[in-house]
Design a protein around this motif. Structure first.
Motif, PDB file in Angstrom:
ATOM      1  N   THR A 151       0.831  -1.201   0.000  1.00  0.00           N
ATOM      2  CA  THR A 151       0.000   0.000   0.000  1.00  0.00           C
ATOM      3  C   THR A 151       0.868   1.255   0.000  1.00  0.00           C
ATOM      4  O   THR A 151       1.808   1.360   0.789  1.00  0.00           O
ATOM      5  N   ASP A 152       0.566   2.185  -0.877  1.00  0.00           N
ATOM      6  CA  ASP A 152       1.275   3.462  -0.906  1.00  0.00           C
ATOM      7  C   ASP A 152       1.091   4.174   0.431  1.00  0.00           C
ATOM      8  O   ASP A 152      -0.016   4.271   0.959  1.00  0.00           O
ATOM      9  N   GLY A 153       2.215   4.665   0.963  1.00  0.00           N
ATOM     10  CA  GLY A 153       2.165   5.365   2.236  1.00  0.00           C
ATOM     11  C   GLY A 153       2.607   4.515   3.405  1.00  0.00           C
ATOM     12  O   GLY A 153       2.805   5.029   4.508  1.00  0.00           O
ATOM     13  N   ILE A 154       2.762   3.195   3.189  1.00  0.00           N
ATOM     14  CA  ILE A 154       3.227   2.302   4.247  1.00  0.00           C
ATOM     15  C   ILE A 154       4.656   1.864   3.917  1.00  0.00           C
ATOM     16  O   ILE A 154       4.923   1.364   2.823  1.00  0.00           O
ATOM     17  N   ILE A 155       5.561   2.077   4.884  1.00  0.00           N
ATOM     18  CA  ILE A 155       6.970   1.733   4.670  1.00  0.00           C
ATOM     19  C   ILE A 155       7.185   0.237   4.804  1.00  0.00           C
ATOM     20  O   ILE A 155       7.790  -0.409   3.953  1.00  0.00           O
ATOM     21  N   THR A 156       6.685  -0.334   5.895  1.00  0.00           N
ATOM     22  CA  THR A 156       6.797  -1.776   6.113  1.00  0.00           C
ATOM     23  C   THR A 156       5.824  -2.171   7.207  1.00  0.00           C
ATOM     24  O   THR A 156       5.213  -1.307   7.859  1.00  0.00           O
ATOM     25  N   VAL A 157       5.683  -3.467   7.431  1.00  0.00           N
ATOM     26  CA  VAL A 157       4.819  -4.001   8.481  1.00  0.00           C
ATOM     27  C   VAL A 157       5.630  -5.002   9.287  1.00  0.00           C
ATOM     28  O   VAL A 157       6.315  -5.859   8.709  1.00  0.00           O
ATOM     29  N   LYS A 158       5.586  -4.897  10.609  1.00  0.00           N
ATOM     30  CA  LYS A 158       6.356  -5.781  11.475  1.00  0.00           C
ATOM     31  C   LYS A 158       5.419  -6.413  12.501  1.00  0.00           C
ATOM     32  O   LYS A 158       4.435  -5.795  12.927  1.00  0.00           O
ATOM     33  N   GLU A 159       5.736  -7.626  12.906  1.00  0.00           N
ATOM     34  CA  GLU A 159       5.056  -8.271  14.021  1.00  0.00           C
ATOM     35  C   GLU A 159       6.095  -8.518  15.093  1.00  0.00           C
ATOM     36  O   GLU A 159       7.000  -9.342  14.913  1.00  0.00           O
ATOM     37  N   SER A 160       6.005  -7.789  16.195  1.00  0.00           N
ATOM     38  CA  SER A 160       7.027  -7.863  17.223  1.00  0.00           C
ATOM     39  C   SER A 160       6.424  -7.510  18.563  1.00  0.00           C
ATOM     40  O   SER A 160       5.560  -6.639  18.658  1.00  0.00           O
ATOM     41  N   GLY A 161       6.927  -8.196  19.614  1.00  0.00           N
ATOM     42  CA  GLY A 161       6.467  -7.893  20.953  1.00  0.00           C
ATOM     43  C   GLY A 161       4.977  -8.057  21.146  1.00  0.00           C
ATOM     44  O   GLY A 161       4.371  -7.385  21.973  1.00  0.00           O
ATOM     45  N   GLY A 162       4.356  -8.961  20.362  1.00  0.00           N
ATOM     46  CA  GLY A 162       2.926  -9.181  20.473  1.00  0.00           C
ATOM     47  C   GLY A 162       2.087  -8.144  19.764  1.00  0.00           C
ATOM     48  O   GLY A 162       0.867  -8.165  19.852  1.00  0.00           O
ATOM     49  N   GLN A 163       2.728  -7.222  19.045  1.00  0.00           N
ATOM     50  CA  GLN A 163       1.999  -6.168  18.346  1.00  0.00           C
ATOM     51  C   GLN A 163       2.122  -6.341  16.840  1.00  0.00           C
ATOM     52  O   GLN A 163       3.109  -6.867  16.333  1.00  0.00           O
ATOM     53  N   PHE A 164       1.097  -5.853  16.137  1.00  0.00           N
ATOM     54  CA  PHE A 164       1.095  -5.786  14.683  1.00  0.00           C
ATOM     55  C   PHE A 164       1.395  -4.330  14.337  1.00  0.00           C
ATOM     56  O   PHE A 164       0.557  -3.454  14.514  1.00  0.00           O
ATOM     57  N   GLN A 165       2.630  -4.068  13.869  1.00  0.00           N
ATOM     58  CA  GLN A 165       3.116  -2.700  13.732  1.00  0.00           C
ATOM     59  C   GLN A 165       3.143  -2.283  12.264  1.00  0.00           C
ATOM     60  O   GLN A 165       3.793  -2.931  11.441  1.00  0.00           O
ATOM     61  N   VAL A 166       2.443  -1.186  11.955  1.00  0.00           N
ATOM     62  CA  VAL A 166       2.412  -0.628  10.608  1.00  0.00           C
ATOM     63  C   VAL A 166       3.270   0.635  10.613  1.00  0.00           C
ATOM     64  O   VAL A 166       2.926   1.621  11.266  1.00  0.00           O
TER      65      VAL A 166
END
Length: 655
Positions: free
Chosen positions: A48-63
């Protein structure tokens, strides 16, 4: 793309509003706690334009969206009910049990509590640092009313920090925010704080109370509000509906304020001081080595989200000692990755990459490193390594120079004043350290080089020719491989699939190290059969004791790592049966490992299996040969010879 449109796509991508338990944001990331991470479409979000990356860490879904995160966060509140207090309250019972365990749960709690405060904390820290500089140079004496008013604006957040943490902690655990703030206010009430210096003994119904100063403290109020939130839920269940709205807060205050002063306060202060003393002891033992380790490793901690574990320590040191000598070394890591991105901008001939690296460098200078790390240095690998080296050197200089932080704030150009204390002691070392980290990282990036996309079209043609000749050949790959030796000495080879299943891109693996190709290039396979076979004739170089992973090197030098599942090391070998030992000679197709797919999944672990060429840098490229369904023994990966020593990605052919 408008922020409203981006917000709608993000909400849809995380599985819809109903899948969101809570949402907070830090300087660059939207940090979702989801009911079911499997409902989120990570691949679609990353495109998606505007999103650098997506990470799953520390129990969180990080956008990761970069500097515009406050606007996107606000837009999500406008297009959905995710930010409504009522929604947070409804889902509060799920927050503590949203599938997170152990250290991941701790990191999730810490990040959720501190992330909302980072912006104002950085602003207050900068103002506080500027006032310290103004006083040191005689521009604005501390005795002036102007200084006192401005210092009050800067220091208010830190003095009343327990009240602010009470708010964020109550939101995290679904407690009553106003009750939590009242408990924190009781700790800071002048009549209560006066007991700390009283000459008479302080008791509560005859029980001795150890009084302490709670301004700027972290752990006591967090512990108190967590317990308060649990008690509230209990009282709300057992007290009648008609009176619980005022009886529950009354009982909570009557129980929690004394309990905090008797137990949580002293315990929290002692624990915080103990952790801080241990880290300070490491810096006292060898500030050079400790600074180098933190300078090199800070961005790695950030990538995996575990840097939050150190944030309370930084704040506690400033609260207790008035300064912190640990955090400054992390500044070197920030400027090192900035320098690496700048080196990419200077080196690359690709206009798109040059623009991306330039904008990422500008953001990183001000402490926002995600665009530089996830968009530039980490995907190119060598620049990220250069940043680690530069950060180690800069961190060593800063640590040895005894630099201190006198206020909180994310490391960056604007927050440098927070490191300027009385007389400016240690500040020159900070400047030298960050300059060294920037210059060294930029220089190493330029010298070491990287695979520049500018030559992509020529490389693709060469790869297509090589791949076509390899696929059309009827002779086994092992017998023809020596004929493709390059000037650099690498040899092209075809690796067979070690598993049967479905091929997926590494980017879709729910593990940042594999997804970012930090371990090397390759593919992943969602297995349909729990068997791993040898990808070629070779030698077993690694056979993990917990049986979840193994590595085989071919007779011509290709190194293949097969890692069954994600986080399966935690199974301690359960559901795995190994048939090899390190040093064993194996033949292509020989059974190496068996595993029970259903039992591993039932234990809560993904079975997607990365198949990685760990010595990717020895080749010009590693090409996947399969998509969709694959059978064990099918051709899976092809290593392309011709990787040149200067790392510019060109393919050198011998005469």
């Amino acid at each position: 793309m408008s922020q409203e449109k981006l917000a709608r796509e993000i909400v849809q991508g995380v599985g819809g509003e109903s899948n969101v338990v809570s949402l907070v944001h830090c300087a660059t990331r939207l940090r979702f706690t989801l009911k079911d991470n499997a409902k989120a479409d990570k691949a679609a979000l990353e495109k998606t334009d505007g999103i650098i990356t997506v990470k799953e860490s520390g129990g969180q879904f990080q956008v990761v969206v970069g500097n515009k995160v406050p606007e996107v966060y606000a837009a999500i509140g406008e297009v959905s009910g995710i930010l409504n207090e009522s929604k947070n309250g409804e889902n509060s019972k799920d927050k503590a049990s949203a599938g997170k365990k152990g250290f991941g749960a701790v990191i999730d709690v810490i990040s959720s509590i501190f992330a909302p405060l980072l912006g104002v904390m950085a602003g207050a820290g900068i103002l506080k640092g500027l006032l310290l500089i103004a006083d040191n140079f005689g521009w604005l004496p501390k005795t002036s009313s102007t200084y006192i008013i401005l210092f009050g604006a800067a220091d208010s957040l830190f003095y009343f920090l327990p009240v602010l943490l009470a708010v964020t902690t109550a939101r995290k655990f679904g407690g009553n925010i106003f009750t939590a703030m009242t408990i924190a206010g009781a700790l800071l009430l002048p009549s209560v704080t006066a007991l700390n210096g009283a000459e008479t003994d302080v008791t509560f119904f005859g029980i001795p109370v150890v009084m302490m100063s709670y301004s700027s403290t972290v752990i006591p109020i967090i512990l108190a509000v967590i317990v308060m939130s649990k008690l509230e839920k209990f009282f709300n269940r057992v007290i009648h509906e008609s009176v619980k709205n005022f009886l529950t807060p009354m009982i909570s205050l009557a129980v929690m304020v004394p309990l905090t002063l008797l137990v949580f306060g002293p315990f929290g202060v002692y624990v915080g001081n103990g952790i801080a003393d241990a880290l300070l002891a490491a810096f006292s033992f060898s500030p050079l080595i400790a600074g180098a380790i933190l300078g090199a490793g800070w961005q790695l901690l950030v990538i995996f989200g575990v840097h939050w574990g150190l944030v309370p320590v930084f704040i506690n040191n400033i609260a207790v000692y008035g300064r912190d000598g640990i955090k400054p070394a992390a500044t070197a890591s920030v400027f090192a990755q900035t320098g690496a991105a700048f080196g990419v901008m200077l080196k690359t001939k690709n206009k798109k990459l040059k623009t991306l690296a330039g904008s990422a460098t500008l953001s990183a200078v001000f402490g926002i490193t995600e665009p530089a790390v996830y968009g530039v240095t980490l995907p190119l690998k060598r620049p990220f390594i250069a940043g680690i080296i530069g950060g180690a050197v800069g961190g060593a200089i800063i640590g040895q120079g005894g630099t201190q932080a006198f206020a909180s704030g994310a490391p960056g150009l604007l927050t440098l004043p927070i490191f300027y204390g009385p007389g400016g002691q240690g500040f020159p070392a900070l400047i030298i350290g960050i300059v060294a980290s920037f210059v060294i990282s930029a220089t190493l990036t330029y010298i070491m080089g990287f695979k520049d996309p500018v030559e992509e079209s020529e490389e693709d043609k060469a790869k297509s020719d090589t791949s076509a000749s390899g696929k059309n050949a009827t002779t086994p790959a092992s017998s023809v491989a020596p004929a493709t030796a390059s000037a650099a000495g690498s040899i092209g080879e075809t690796a067979l699939s070690p598993l049967s299943g479905t091929v997926i891109p590494l980017a879709d693996v729910p593990d940042p190290a594999f997804a970012a190709e930090a371990m090397g290039k390759g593919v992943a396979i969602e297995p349909s059969v729990g068997r791993v076979v040898a990808p070629f004739d070779g030698t077993v170089t690694v056979a993990f004791k917990k049986k979840h992973a193994l590595a085989v090197v071919s007779d011509t030098g290709a190194e293949i790592l097969v890692h069954v599942g994600v986080d399966t090391v935690k199974l301690d070998g359960e559901h795995f049966t190994s048939h090899i030992q390190e040093g064993d000679r194996v033949k292509a197709g020989q059974l190496l490992l068996e595993f029970d797919i259903e039992k591993i999944r039932a234990a809560g672990y993904p079975t997607v299996t990365p198949v990685i060429v760990t010595n990717t840098f020895d080749y010009a490229d590693v090409l996947p040969l399969q998509q969709g369904e694959v059978q064990a023994g099918d051709e899976l990966l092809e290593t392309i010879p011709g990787h040149d020593a200067d790392g510019d990605g060109g393919s050198k052919q011998s005469a």
